[in-house]
Write a protein that holds these residues in place. Sequence first.
Motif, PDB file in Angstrom:
ATOM      1  N   LEU A  45      -8.129  -2.879 -15.683  1.00  0.00           N
ATOM      2  CA  LEU A  45      -9.033  -1.736 -15.861  1.00  0.00           C
ATOM      3  C   LEU A  45      -8.288  -0.585 -16.552  1.00  0.00           C
ATOM      4  CD1 LEU A  45     -10.693  -1.679 -12.318  1.00  0.00           C
ATOM      5  CD2 LEU A  45     -11.605  -2.691 -14.415  1.00  0.00           C
ATOM      6  N   THR A  46      -9.033   0.463 -16.887  1.00  0.00           N
ATOM      7  CA  THR A  46      -8.397   1.677 -17.412  1.00  0.00           C
ATOM      8  C   THR A  46      -8.421   2.736 -16.320  1.00  0.00           C
ATOM      9  OG1 THR A  46     -10.493   2.496 -18.247  1.00  0.00           O
ATOM     10  CG2 THR A  46      -9.156   1.172 -19.761  1.00  0.00           C
ATOM     11  N   ARG A  47      -7.637   3.809 -16.548  1.00  0.00           N
ATOM     12  CA  ARG A  47      -7.523   4.865 -15.538  1.00  0.00           C
ATOM     13  C   ARG A  47      -8.886   5.451 -15.193  1.00  0.00           C
ATOM     14  NH1 ARG A  47      -7.866   7.820 -12.173  1.00  0.00           N
ATOM     15  NH2 ARG A  47      -6.607   9.570 -11.465  1.00  0.00           N
ATOM     16  N   GLN A  96       4.541   4.665 -13.694  1.00  0.00           N
ATOM     17  CA  GLN A  96       4.859   3.241 -13.750  1.00  0.00           C
ATOM     18  C   GLN A  96       4.001   2.450 -12.764  1.00  0.00           C
ATOM     19  OE1 GLN A  96       7.045   5.701 -13.630  1.00  0.00           O
ATOM     20  NE2 GLN A  96       9.032   5.165 -14.522  1.00  0.00           N
ATOM     21  N   ALA A  97       3.860   3.039 -11.570  1.00  0.00           N
ATOM     22  CA  ALA A  97       3.081   2.356 -10.535  1.00  0.00           C
ATOM     23  C   ALA A  97       1.634   2.214 -10.980  1.00  0.00           C
ATOM     24  CB  ALA A  97       3.167   3.134  -9.226  1.00  0.00           C
ATOM     25  N   LEU A  98       1.112   3.280 -11.570  1.00  0.00           N
ATOM     26  CA  LEU A  98      -0.267   3.254 -12.030  1.00  0.00           C
ATOM     27  C   LEU A  98      -0.457   2.210 -13.119  1.00  0.00           C
ATOM     28  CD1 LEU A  98      -3.076   4.554 -11.915  1.00  0.00           C
ATOM     29  CD2 LEU A  98      -2.318   6.106 -13.719  1.00  0.00           C
ATOM     30  N   GLU A  99       0.504   2.196 -14.039  1.00  0.00           N
ATOM     31  CA  GLU A  99       0.435   1.233 -15.139  1.00  0.00           C
ATOM     32  C   GLU A  99       0.388  -0.203 -14.615  1.00  0.00           C
ATOM     33  OE1 GLU A  99       3.430   1.445 -18.305  1.00  0.00           O
ATOM     34  OE2 GLU A  99       2.834   3.566 -18.441  1.00  0.00           O
ATOM     35  N   GLY A 100       1.274  -0.431 -13.649  1.00  0.00           N
ATOM     36  CA  GLY A 100       1.333  -1.783 -13.066  1.00  0.00           C
ATOM     37  C   GLY A 100      -0.005  -2.167 -12.455  1.00  0.00           C
ATOM     38  N   PHE A 101      -0.608  -1.199 -11.751  1.00  0.00           N
ATOM     39  CA  PHE A 101      -1.871  -1.473 -11.085  1.00  0.00           C
ATOM     40  C   PHE A 101      -2.969  -1.740 -12.113  1.00  0.00           C
ATOM     41  CE2 PHE A 101      -5.769   0.040  -8.858  1.00  0.00           C
ATOM     42  CZ  PHE A 101      -5.799  -0.972  -7.910  1.00  0.00           C
ATOM     43  N   ALA A 141     -24.454 -10.927  -5.383  1.00  0.00           N
ATOM     44  CA  ALA A 141     -23.532 -10.035  -6.096  1.00  0.00           C
ATOM     45  C   ALA A 141     -22.606  -9.378  -5.084  1.00  0.00           C
ATOM     46  CB  ALA A 141     -24.331  -8.981  -6.853  1.00  0.00           C
ATOM     47  N   VAL A 142     -21.342  -9.276  -5.435  1.00  0.00           N
ATOM     48  CA  VAL A 142     -20.399  -8.637  -4.507  1.00  0.00           C
ATOM     49  C   VAL A 142     -19.619  -7.556  -5.241  1.00  0.00           C
ATOM     50  CG1 VAL A 142     -20.063 -10.463  -2.822  1.00  0.00           C
ATOM     51  CG2 VAL A 142     -18.790 -10.515  -4.969  1.00  0.00           C
ATOM     52  N   SER A 143     -19.206  -6.567  -4.471  1.00  0.00           N
ATOM     53  CA  SER A 143     -18.377  -5.508  -5.026  1.00  0.00           C
ATOM     54  C   SER A 143     -17.014  -5.601  -4.354  1.00  0.00           C
ATOM     55  CB  SER A 143     -19.067  -4.167  -4.742  1.00  0.00           C
ATOM     56  OG  SER A 143     -18.129  -3.134  -4.758  1.00  0.00           O
ATOM     57  N   GLU A 144     -16.010  -5.884  -5.158  1.00  0.00           N
ATOM     58  CA  GLU A 144     -14.669  -6.063  -4.603  1.00  0.00           C
ATOM     59  C   GLU A 144     -13.859  -4.803  -4.820  1.00  0.00           C
ATOM     60  OE1 GLU A 144     -12.576  -9.441  -6.055  1.00  0.00           O
ATOM     61  OE2 GLU A 144     -13.965 -10.838  -5.084  1.00  0.00           O
ATOM     62  N   GLU A 145     -13.211  -4.352  -3.758  1.00  0.00           N
ATOM     63  CA  GLU A 145     -12.451  -3.113  -3.856  1.00  0.00           C
ATOM     64  C   GLU A 145     -10.985  -3.423  -3.640  1.00  0.00           C
ATOM     65  OE1 GLU A 145     -14.327   0.737  -2.262  1.00  0.00           O
ATOM     66  OE2 GLU A 145     -12.671   0.303  -0.911  1.00  0.00           O
ATOM     67  N   THR A 146     -10.115  -2.960  -4.528  1.00  0.00           N
ATOM     68  CA  THR A 146      -8.681  -3.166  -4.354  1.00  0.00           C
ATOM     69  C   THR A 146      -8.003  -1.805  -4.253  1.00  0.00           C
ATOM     70  OG1 THR A 146      -9.014  -4.909  -5.968  1.00  0.00           O
ATOM     71  CG2 THR A 146      -6.769  -4.579  -5.176  1.00  0.00           C
ATOM     72  N   LYS A 147      -7.180  -1.666  -3.238  1.00  0.00           N
ATOM     73  CA  LYS A 147      -6.491  -0.395  -3.049  1.00  0.00           C
ATOM     74  C   LYS A 147      -5.329  -0.295  -4.036  1.00  0.00           C
ATOM     75  CE  LYS A 147      -4.323   2.346   0.559  1.00  0.00           C
ATOM     76  NZ  LYS A 147      -3.747   2.307   1.898  1.00  0.00           N
ATOM     77  N   GLY A 148      -5.184   0.839  -4.680  1.00  0.00           N
ATOM     78  CA  GLY A 148      -4.111   1.035  -5.648  1.00  0.00           C
ATOM     79  C   GLY A 148      -3.128   2.084  -5.170  1.00  0.00           C
ATOM     80  N   PRO A 149      -2.329   2.624  -6.091  1.00  0.00           N
ATOM     81  CA  PRO A 149      -1.339   3.643  -5.716  1.00  0.00           C
ATOM     82  C   PRO A 149      -2.021   4.984  -5.452  1.00  0.00           C
ATOM     83  CG  PRO A 149      -1.310   3.266  -8.068  1.00  0.00           C
ATOM     84  CD  PRO A 149      -2.288   2.287  -7.511  1.00  0.00           C
ATOM     85  N   LYS A 150      -1.253   5.932  -4.931  1.00  0.00           N
ATOM     86  CA  LYS A 150      -1.759   7.282  -4.745  1.00  0.00           C
ATOM     87  C   LYS A 150      -1.962   7.917  -6.116  1.00  0.00           C
ATOM     88  CE  LYS A 150       0.156   8.330  -0.247  1.00  0.00           C
ATOM     89  NZ  LYS A 150       1.348   8.827   0.433  1.00  0.00           N
TER      90      LYS A 150
END
Lengths: 318, 756
Positions: free
Chosen positions: B91-93, B80-85, B65-74
């Motif tokens: 995922l949801t906020r 808009q940036a959050l929505e795109g991410f 099993a792996v846990s993948e982490e993706t960096k998003g916006p601040k």
Amino acid sequence: MAFARRNAWLNFPPRCAKARGVTQPLSFQRMILTLHEYWSQHGCLILQPYDMEMGAGTFHPATTLRALGPETWNAAFVQPCRRPTDGRYGENPNRLQHYYQYQVILKPSPPDLQALYLGSLAAIGIDPLVHDIRFVEDDWESPTLGAWGLGWEVWCDGMEVTQFTYFQQMGGYDMKPVAGELTYGLERLAMYIQNKDSVYDLAFNDAGVSYGDVFHENEVEMSTWNFEVADTDSLFDQFKKHVAECENCLGKQLPIPAYEQAIKASHIFNLLQARGVISVAERQAYMGRVRDLAKGACGAWIAHNTAKWEARFPGWAA
Amino acid sequence: MTDFLLELRSEEIPARMQDRAREDLAKLFTAEIAKSGLTASEIVTYATPRRLTLIARGLPVETAAVSEETKGPKASAPPQALEGFLRKTGLTREQLVERDGVLFAVVDKPGRATSAVLAEAIPAIIRAFPWPKAMRWGASSTTMESLRWVRPLQGIVALFGDTVVPVEIAGVQAGAATVGHRFHHPGVITIGSADDYVEKLRACHVIVDQAERRQIIALGATMAARKAGLELVQDEGLLTENAGLTEWPVPLLGRFDAAFLSVPPEVIQLTARVNQKYFVCRGADGALANAFVCTANIDAADGGAKIVEGNRKVLAARLSDAKFFYETDLKVPLEEQATKLDRIVFHEKLGTVADKVARVAKLAKWLVEEGIVSSPSPRSRGEGRGEGESASSDALDIPAQPLSPTLSPEGERENLAALAERAALLCKADLVTGMVGEFPELQGLMGGYYAAAQGQDPRVAAAIRDHYKPVGQGDDVPTDPVTVAVSLADKLDTLVGFFAAGLPPTGSKDPFALRRATIAIISQVIEGQFRLPLSTVVAASAAIHASQFVYWENEFHKGDDAEPRHARARLAHFDQEYDWTKGNHTESAIERKIGGSFISYYEWDGEPDFIEFAKYLVFDRSVDGLLDFFADRLKVQQREAGVRHDLIDAVFALGGEDDLVRLLARVHALQAFIGTEDGVNLLAGYKRAANILKKEGVSLSPLKGRGRRNRQRLRSRWRSIRLSLPLPPRWRARISKPRWRRSPRCALRSMRFLKA
């Protein structure tokens, strides 16, 4: 008896000739009849030779033109081949300027093509547990037809007896679908089966007529004509005229007559080569010329039929 | 931990592709499963003509099993940036994790069943497989997108442990069933797992392991030969090829008619090997025996008697062809064969082989007459050697050939020139013989046989035989001056010709093997220590090209009907508009390019101006590039021989040297010097001087211009350097010698390349 034998062949793999009780090796003509019978049983049209001089069975329009397009096409035929430069005045036991190929074309290539082919060998008396049959890489290419394919030369105890090819392109056009082509060298196979060292010693029939009786004089005279006599000015002239006529036919959207003219030009070119009047530098240019004609005819054939093919085979596109 | 078995069964895979395919399969498989974090503890691959197999041992049953982490916006980023991410990650906020004011998407991936990974990997591997040539087939090939494989793919065995990995590709369903030997065991066999694969197939007359098949053939063939009182001629390539052509190899020994042994042994061996893939045998006396070993793919019911008989017949037919060729060829003198060379085009821009031979003969003769290639006698060596090359004198100690006492040096040279010319005129004659037509690999060798048999001088025969050499690293380098003259002339002519025609090698493309030719020239020159002034030699060859070109042009304009076709064909390439079908040749490109006046002026044995003319005519773009090309090849060759390339660069930077031997002597002298204490000191001093100058803002690049002021500046700069060097007095005196003082630029430049 004949009926029983035919039925036996329907069962695959067929029993070899010996098992059928045939003890005497097949004569040249019986071998051809046997192959006809075999491929006819396997759904091939049995066609007759094309009535024009050509260097290989692949030139037969039943191969070249019919290989194009999406329609199913299964045919088998004998095609006399003329290769003027191979003439040896009847003196070489292995080389002829006129000989026979047995040609089978199956489109699309069936999944069991190799097994079908091996069945045909068994039918003419080659037992694969006594003879060493091998598929050795040989990629086939015809520069004059703008065609190529992948496959093998089939070896029987070290002798090449058949060219086995999956056509990938013909006349510069991709095959959709791919056709499988089998080209048996009939004289070689017969020499093998009959255990003869010279082609002229082959039994043509079972009544004592030899291949030499039928063809030796032909080889001597035709070699002489090919190499020494043929009038080169007239040949050059004919070449030009066939080229012009081919272009004329292409202009009138007549692919089959155009293709015939291309075959004629190709044979005239072969004759000119045998007469030694085409320099190496020019050779490429002449071959390119013939290739352009053949490609033009193939293109015209496709253009002529595309509408019909697309209507009958939805999703097919040239 | 579980093992995985993959068998890709197809119609016969070409023998030459099998080894590479095994490597590719292992590589692709490793890469594919690595994407899911899997590695196998061991991967084994097998290839037979009909199957390509991989066994991967020690795979886990499921991936970790792996846990993948993706960096998003601040967190403070605009919506808009959050929505795109969010859209990207799905995922949801609320599911995002905030750390230091930055949002992260964390996805926990549970472990997957390995068999599911494999089910994805197999089609990917098959679709991406890099066969050198692949094909389409069957009913599905109505589109160009249908599966491609080396030959029609017939079946897939995919077993993870003992369970089938469910895969389907192009209508082929993976399963546990495969087939045995094509003739011995045509029925279906079912594989249990990777463990019983090899043994089950062995029971069905298939030796899966290519190494084992190789061994069976090697051993069987050797034993068969030994039983007949002979010794097998080993051939690794043939072993591999035969192993690639068989699933159940059975070596069988046969005999051919001893009468064929009158044909040269190389021919017999080549016929047997290339056409039929047979081994040949030697007798107790070391001579070729009338026996061959073929490798059948069946255990024949009759013990192989029919197979041997059939193969014997085929070989006999081949050998009688060869014998016929050999005997026919022998009857025709090479001189007569050579006249037919005008039928073979060497290259469309460089005429026929006959044209080439004419040029090579002239050049070979010239090389000897100029004393560039000479008999290796200590006397002539000493004359040609320049001063100050004592460092290389050891290398010059080649045993001298005894000179004929009756000949004066001039007579000897004349004699040599005549031999070289004769050999050059005949060297390509074997190209039109029947034998070389059948076996192009025998070119040269056959010419040598024919020349010797027809009573040519043995040195001429040897030159004809060896003039293609050296063909690769480790090949014999010719040393006999006759051979060397022909060999050098042949290669120089090719080089100059293709450079002149504007066809030098580019990048990785070298269709005329010019790099090899250059290396061959270099190694011969070094081996024989010949003093070859490159630029002169190249110019001479260019002049020969040019004079011949004018000759063609003359012939063409003479309107002589004897050879109009040839002249026209030769000239056609220079004129884009020229069309052989139209017969339009009134205005050739040459005429347009140089005007008519040159044409009648220059004749075959032209004037000294020819060198200029050569450059002026079609050959203007070439010759300088060729010298650089030589320099590059020399650097490559020396680097491979272990010489520091900065030393080579340093010597090359001196410029003006086009004598390979002297050049290399300098390199070696420099190398020897750098190793001494003086050398180390000099380098240190140079470095210091360079640093001082750098601080003062003086560049070490050569000054431009030739004016007096420049010279003065240069000289003063040199003086300051000289004085700043912490050199022992002896060495300081040496670089203050007038010779160095006069050309400080050279001294500087040569030092610049040395890495301290």
